[in-house]
Write a protein that holds these residues in place. Structure first.
Motif, mmCIF file in Angstrom:
data_model
loop_
_atom_site.group_PDB
_atom_site.id
_atom_site.type_symbol
_atom_site.label_atom_id
_atom_site.label_comp_id
_atom_site.label_asym_id
_atom_site.label_seq_id
_atom_site.Cartn_x
_atom_site.Cartn_y
_atom_site.Cartn_z
ATOM 1 N N ARG A 43 0.835 -1.189 0.000
ATOM 2 C CA ARG A 43 0.000 0.000 0.000
ATOM 3 C C ARG A 43 0.879 1.252 0.000
ATOM 4 N N SER A 44 0.346 2.374 -0.456
ATOM 5 C CA SER A 44 1.033 3.661 -0.402
ATOM 6 C C SER A 44 0.649 4.372 0.882
ATOM 7 N N TYR A 45 1.639 4.861 1.606
ATOM 8 C CA TYR A 45 1.396 5.532 2.883
ATOM 9 C C TYR A 45 1.442 7.042 2.669
ATOM 10 N N SER A 46 0.336 7.688 2.962
ATOM 11 C CA SER A 46 0.244 9.132 2.805
ATOM 12 C C SER A 46 0.984 9.836 3.937
ATOM 13 N N GLY A 47 1.192 11.123 3.773
ATOM 14 C CA GLY A 47 1.804 11.903 4.837
ATOM 15 C C GLY A 47 0.981 11.874 6.110
ATOM 16 N N GLU A 48 -0.349 11.914 5.972
ATOM 17 C CA GLU A 48 -1.212 11.859 7.156
ATOM 18 C C GLU A 48 -1.048 10.530 7.882
ATOM 19 N N GLU A 49 -0.977 9.440 7.124
ATOM 20 C CA GLU A 49 -0.797 8.129 7.761
ATOM 21 C C GLU A 49 0.556 8.035 8.441
ATOM 22 N N LEU A 50 1.591 8.544 7.788
ATOM 23 C CA LEU A 50 2.917 8.504 8.403
ATOM 24 C C LEU A 50 2.946 9.335 9.685
ATOM 25 N N ALA A 51 2.239 10.456 9.690
ATOM 26 C CA ALA A 51 2.179 11.270 10.905
ATOM 27 C C ALA A 51 1.498 10.517 12.035
ATOM 28 N N ARG A 52 0.424 9.789 11.711
ATOM 29 C CA ARG A 52 -0.250 9.001 12.750
ATOM 30 C C ARG A 52 0.657 7.874 13.239
ATOM 31 N N ILE A 53 1.377 7.250 12.330
ATOM 32 C CA ILE A 53 2.300 6.175 12.704
ATOM 33 C C ILE A 53 3.383 6.724 13.632
ATOM 34 N N ALA A 54 3.965 7.846 13.272
ATOM 35 C CA ALA A 54 5.012 8.444 14.101
ATOM 36 C C ALA A 54 4.479 8.823 15.481
ATOM 37 N N ALA A 55 3.244 9.327 15.520
ATOM 38 C CA ALA A 55 2.671 9.765 16.799
ATOM 39 C C ALA A 55 2.452 8.609 17.759
ATOM 40 N N ARG A 56 2.314 7.403 17.242
ATOM 41 C CA ARG A 56 2.053 6.251 18.111
ATOM 42 C C ARG A 56 3.326 5.598 18.659
ATOM 43 N N VAL A 57 4.459 6.054 18.220
ATOM 44 C CA VAL A 57 5.710 5.477 18.730
ATOM 45 C C VAL A 57 5.979 6.021 20.129
ATOM 46 N N THR A 58 6.170 5.144 21.075
ATOM 47 C CA THR A 58 6.493 5.513 22.457
ATOM 48 C C THR A 58 7.740 4.756 22.884
ATOM 49 N N PRO A 59 8.313 5.096 24.032
ATOM 50 C CA PRO A 59 9.481 4.336 24.516
ATOM 51 C C PRO A 59 9.193 2.864 24.789
ATOM 52 N N GLU A 60 7.917 2.489 24.887
ATOM 53 C CA GLU A 60 7.530 1.086 25.013
ATOM 54 C C GLU A 60 7.110 0.608 23.628
ATOM 55 N N ILE A 61 8.057 0.175 22.832
ATOM 56 C CA ILE A 61 7.826 -0.056 21.408
ATOM 57 C C ILE A 61 7.093 -1.365 21.173
ATOM 58 N N SER A 62 6.029 -1.292 20.378
ATOM 59 C CA SER A 62 5.290 -2.496 20.032
ATOM 60 C C SER A 62 4.653 -2.298 18.667
ATOM 61 N N PHE A 63 3.860 -3.284 18.256
ATOM 62 C CA PHE A 63 3.153 -3.208 16.988
ATOM 63 C C PHE A 63 2.061 -2.150 17.066
ATOM 64 N N GLN A 64 1.580 -1.763 15.889
ATOM 65 C CA GLN A 64 0.507 -0.785 15.807
ATOM 66 C C GLN A 64 -0.666 -1.373 15.035
ATOM 67 N N VAL A 65 -1.865 -1.021 15.477
ATOM 68 C CA VAL A 65 -3.085 -1.433 14.789
ATOM 69 C C VAL A 65 -3.808 -0.186 14.313
ATOM 70 N N HIS A 66 -3.981 -0.072 13.015
ATOM 71 C CA HIS A 66 -4.689 1.053 12.415
ATOM 72 C C HIS A 66 -6.006 0.544 11.832
#
Length: 504
Positions: free
Chosen positions: A315-338
Motif C-alpha cells: 500500500r502507499s502511505y500518505s503523509g497523514e498516515e505517516l504522521a499518525r504512525i510516528a505519533a504512536r511510537v512511544t518508549p515502550e515499542i510495540s506493533f501498531q493497529v490502524h
C-alpha cells in the motif's frame, strides 16, 4: 504423551495496539465466520501401515468435501516413493501439502543444531539441512509446500528467513516459544497459526471414545465465536500414524537423544483393528459434525494466507498516515493497529527511516510502500545503553542515511545505531526518529538537535524466556536448553504484529 496434540485457537481476529481498543477494518471477514484449519503431521517413515493410515485419512476427508493441509516429512515422501505407494501420494496430493522437516526426529533436530548459532549462520544451516527434504516433498507430491511446522517442539527463529527464501509464507504448528494471546499473528514475515489455546478440549482421550464430548465442546466454541462479528479460528491437527499405533514411532527409536542407525530402527506397537477403526470414526464424526454448523469454513494454509492477507504490504502511505504512525511510537515499542492495516515495529522503523532519509537527501516526496518486513537485529545490543543525549542535527541526519542504506542492503534492522562514536539501541533511535518524522511531516523543518533516550521493545514480552518446558519433547536429550536461540527469537519480536481478516 506427545507434546503436541489436537489444538484449537479461539482467536479474536482484531487486535489492539498496546493500550488501545480494537479498530475493525471495513473489509473484515464475514460476520460470525468460524474458520477451521485442519492439518496432519505426516511423518512416520518406519511403520509401513502408517502409509495406509495417511491414505485413509486423505480419502475420508475428500469424501467429506473437506480439504486439509498435510505437512509431510522429507524422509516420509522419499519412503513412499521407494515403497511404490503412488496410491498414497495421489490421495494425499488431493489436499494441500506442507513441509514438516527433512528427517523429523533423527538427531540433530532443528533446535539442536540451531541452539548455538548466530542469525546468519543459523539461516544458512537451516537451508542446508532442510531444503533437500522440502525439494523432495515438492517433487514427490507435485506441488510446492505452502507452509512449514517444526518437528515436536524443535522450533528455531532462523527457520523463518530460510522459509521466506523458499517461498513459504505460513508457519503452521504448535509450540509456546512465541505467540499473541492465542491469535493468528505475523512474525518473521510469515503468517503464524501457532501457540493456540483450547486444543486439549477437542483432543481424543486414550481410547478415542469421547467424540460426543468433543462435538459438544466444538459447539460451545462455535457458539461463542459466531456470536462475534469478527468470528474466530480453530486450529486442529492429528498425525495419521496415531490412528494405528499405540506409541509414536520416533519415541520408540529417538527418545532422549538416541540416534540408532537405520538397521536398528524398531516398529512401534500397533492398535487392534477395532481400536484403529474407532480412532478413524472419531475424526470422521467430528469433522462431519463441524460441517453441519452454520458459518463454518475449512481453510488450508494458503486459504488462511488469503483470509489474513497483510494489508500493510504494497500500500502507499500518505503523509497523514505517516504522521499518525510516528505519533504512536512511544518508549515502550510495540506493533501498531490502524483502521485497515497493522504494522510490526520493524515496519514502523522502515517507513519512518525512509521518510526522514528522503527529506535529508532533498528527494522529491514519493509514495512509501512496504515490500516485506525487515527482520529484527541479528544480535543483541552488547554495550551499556547511553542515558538521554542530545545529538546535533548534523550528526543525526548523517546517521539517518547510514541506517536507511543498511536496511536497504540487508533487509534487516541494525543491531546498533551509531551517532559518530556513540552507540545506541535501535529502540532509542526509533523513538527519536519518530519525533523528527512528526516534525518534518508538520513542515516545521529539522531541529537543531535531537534527544535520544532509552527505550524498550515491549513486543518482546510475547516471546518466551528459555525454560525447560519449552523443550519438553521426549526426543530432546535430557536437560536440553537453548538460551541463545530464544535471545534471537526475542530480537525478532520486532517483526511481530496481529493478523486480521482482510477478506470474507
Amino acid at each position: 504423551m506427545r507434546l503436541k496434540s489436537c489444538l484449537i485457537v479461539a482467536a479474536v481476529l482484531g487486535f489492539a495496539a498496546l493500550g488501545r481498543e480494537p479498530v475493525w477494518a471495513a473489509t473484515e471477514a464475514a460476520p460470525g465466520r468460524v474458520y477451521v484449519v485442519l492439518w496432519f503431521d505426516t511423518e512416520d517413515y518406519i511403520l509401513p501401515e502408517s502409509d495406509d493410515a495417511a491414505k485413509r485419512v486423505a480419502e475420508m476427508l475428500t469424501r467429506l468435501g473437506v480439504r486439509a493441509t498435510f505437512k509431510v516429512v522429507g524422509e516420509k515422501a522419499r519412503t513412499l516413493e521407494r515403497r511404490g505407494r503412488s496410491d498414497v501420494i495421489a490421495a494425499v496430493a488431493r489436499h494441500e501439502i506442507g513441509y514438516h522437516s527433512n528427517t523429523h526426529s533423527q538427531h540433530p533436530t532443528p533446535a539442536e543444531y540451531e541452539a548455538t548459532l548466530d542469525w546468519p549462520t543459523g539461516v544458512l544451516e537451516f537451508d542446508s539441512r532442510e531444503r533437500p527434504g522440502f525439494d523432495d516433498v515438492r517433487r514427490v507430491f507435485g506441488q510446492a509446500p505452502t507452509c512449514y511446522g517444526q518437528p515436536g517442539s524443535s522450533w528455531a527463529p532462523q527457520a523463518y528467513a530460510a522459509l521466506q527464501k523458499w517461498g513459504v509464507k505460513v508457519y503452521l504448528d504448535e509450540g509456546s516459544q512465541v505467540g499473541l494471546d492465542g491469535r493468528p499473528f505475523w512474525y518473521g514475515g510469515l503468517l503464524n497459526i501457532f501457540n493456540t489455546k483450547e486444543g486439549s478440549t477437542l483432543h481424543p482421550n486414550p481410547d478415542w471414545s469421547n467424540v460426543a464430548e468433543a462435538r459438544a465442546r466444538f459447539q460451545a466454541i462455535h457458539r461463542e465465536m459466531s456470536s462475534r462479528p469478527e468470528g474466530g479460528v480453530v486450529s486442529l491437527y492429528f498425525h495419521p500414524c496415531e490412528f494405528i499405533h499405540r506409541e509414536f514411532w520416533d519415541g520408540v527409536n529417538f527418545a532422549r537423544g538416541a540416534n540408532p542407525p537405520r538397521e536398528e530402527w524398531k516398529r512401534p506397537p500397533m492398535k487392534t483393528r477395532e481400536e484403529s477403526d474407532r480412532a478413524f470414526r472419531y475424526l470422521e464424526d467430528l469433522v462431519a459434525y463441524m460441517k453441519t454448523l452454520p458459518n463454518t469454513a475449512f481453510l488450508t494454509a494458503s486459504d488462511a494466507l488469503r483470509v489474513f492477507a497483510d494489508t500493510a504490504q504494497g500500500r502507499s502511505y500518505s503523509g497523514e498516515e505517516l504522521a499518525r504512525i510516528a505519533a504512536r511510537v512511544t518508549p515502550e515499542i510495540s506493533f501498531q493497529v490502524h483502521d485497515d492495516f497493522t504494522l510490526a515495529p520493524s515496519e514502523v522503523f522502515e517507513l519512518l527511516s525512509r521518510q526522514v532519509a528522503a527529506v535529508v537527501r532533498n528527494e522529491t516526496p514519493a509514495p512509501l510502500r512496504l515490500e516485506g518486513t525487515l527482520y529484527g537485529p541479528a544480535s543483541a545490543f552488547d554495550r551499556e545503553e547511553a542515558k538521554a543525549t542530545d545529538i546535533p542535527w548534523s550528526q543525526f541526519s548523517r546517521t539517518v542515511i547510514d541506517v536507511a542504506d543498511y536496511q536497504g542492503r540487508h533487509h534487516q534492522m541494525p543491531s546498533t545505531v551509531f551517532f559518530g562514536s556513540l552507540p545506541v539501541t535501535p529502540e532509542s533511535y526509533l523513538v527519536a526518529l519518530a519525533q523528527v518524522s512528526a516534525r518534518l511531516l508538520a513542515h516545521q523543518g529539522p531541529p537543531a538537535s535531537v534527544q535520544v533516550a532509552p527505550a524498550h521493545l515491549a513486543a518482546g514480552r510475547y516471546v518466551a524466556d528459555d525454560a525447560p518446558e519449552l523443550w519438553g519433547w521426549v526426543i530432546f536429550p535430557p536437560g536440553f536448553r537453548a538460551p541463545k536461540l530464544m535471545g534471537l527469537a526475542r530480537l525478532q519480536a520486532w517483526t511481530l504484529k496481529p493478523a486480521r481478516p482482510s477478506s470474507p
